[in-house]
Write an enzyme that holds these catalytic residues in place. Structure first.
Site: not given
Ligand code: ATP
Length: 316
Positions: A11, A142
């Site tokens: 997203k 989210d």
């Molecule tokens: P959001 O936009 O929901 O805040 P994000 O895109 O900023 O998320 P993610 O890619 O979800 O961030 O990663 C945040 C942290 O979550 C990573 O540093 C990782 O350690 C952890 N994590 C846990 N599960 C997952 C997963 N399935 N894929 C990626 N990261 C994950």
């Protein structure tokens, strides 16, 4: 069926405003969330061991309980093992990670959403989308949005959803530096330290802001599918803390604007930046120009588009 393949899209936030502090320690937000056509693929496969086994080749994705996909499976087992214990058994979860990690694109949240949807099908639980979204809220703010996708106003912590007319097919260029990761808790905490004095303190004030967004320019532009107007209304409070801390992200955003993006903004807590384009050709040209100008091996760029489906499932 013994296995399902889930397509789990990322997203972006077309709008993200921080309203104030909630009693539960989270921030009260008002956002417009939008699914894009950049997807992880997740296989959930029945096993008889009773264990949750997680597989992923990506070095930054944890293969432990810290993985939201793992926690989603734990949640489903905890909720339904008594009723469906015999068929539930265990599950092998394989994640093909295409969404950049810690990028503000809900990459982990969408994997968690995919596991909820996948296990609902695998175990034939018959849960409705609202029931899945209620479970999803326990995993992360989210995750409920990721289940249904599309275009939605999100309030509360981000888990209260009000779907609006779906946008579709608008080309975007998405960019992220491989070597920059932003911690979401850090971004919100820093925002609180710098801007907490200006928070709206009462729920009535929050309601007023939500109503203003509902009747404001961005929602009207979305209803008219007017990409020029949407591009002008993009907004993200977290840019105020992330851009000064990461000058390369500011430079990337400036570069998109200078090369003719009709609108550009950081997504969520960053550091990914997206640029809205008039056409696929313009998006391809913009990607090329930005890659050439910034000339940085750590910069990843994708041409993708705004899309409407949330988690999609097919039988393996
Ligand atoms: P959001 O936009 O929901 O805040 P994000 O895109 O900023 O998320 P993610 O890619 O979800 O961030 O990663 C945040 C942290 O979550 C990573 O540093 C990782 O350690 C952890 N994590 C846990 N599960 C997952 C997963 N399935 N894929 C990626 N990261 C994950």
């Amino acid at each position: 069926m013994s296995a399902y393949l889930l397509t789990a899209p990322a997203k972006i936030n077309l709008y993200l405003e921080i309203l104030g502090d909630r009693p539960d320690g989270f921030h009260e937000l008002v956002m417009v969330m939008q699914t894009i056509d950049l997807c992880d693929r997740i296989e959930v496969r029945q096993n008889r061991s009773g264990e949750i086994n997680l597989y992923c080749q990506h070095p930054e994705v944890p293969l432990t309980e810290n993985n939201i996909a793992y926690r989603a499976a734990q949640l489903m087992m905890g909720q339904f093992a008594d009723i469906y214990g015999e068929i539930a058994g265990g599950v092998d979860i394989t994640i093909e990670k295409n969404i950049p990690v810690a990028a503000g694109l809900a990459g982990g949240s969408t994997d968690g959403a995919a596991v909820l949807v996948g296990l609902n099908l695998l175990w034939d639980l018959g849960l409705t989308q609202p029931e899945l979204q209620e479970l999803a809220a326990a995993l992360g703010s989210d995750v409920p949005f990721c289940i249904g996708g599309g275009t939605a106003i999100a309030t509360g912590r981000g888990e209260i959803l009000d779907p609006i007319t779906d946008l579709d097919g608008i080309p975007i260029v998405l960019a992220k530096y491989r070597n920059i990761a932003v911690s979401t808790p850090w971004a919100y905490q820093t925002y609180r330290e710098q801007f907490g004095n200006g928070y709206i303190r009462d729920a009535a004030g929050w309601q007023t802001r939500m109503k203003q967004l509902h009747s404001g320019g961005l929602i009207q532009a979305i209803q008219k599918q007017d990409r020029q107007a949407i591009a002008k209304e993009l907004y993200n409070d977290l840019e105020k803390v992330v851009l000064p801390a990461f000058p390369k992200v500011q430079q990337l955003r400036d570069c998109f604007a200078n090369h003719g993006a009709i609108g550009t903004m950081m997504s969520g807590s960053g550091p990914s930046v997206f640029a809205i384009c008039e056409s696929r050709d313009q998006a391809e040209a913009l990607k090329h120009q930005v890659a050439q100008e910034l000339n940085d091996a750590d910069l990843e760029l994708w041409v993708t588009q705004i899309a409407s489906p949330g988690i999609q499932a097919e039988i393996r």
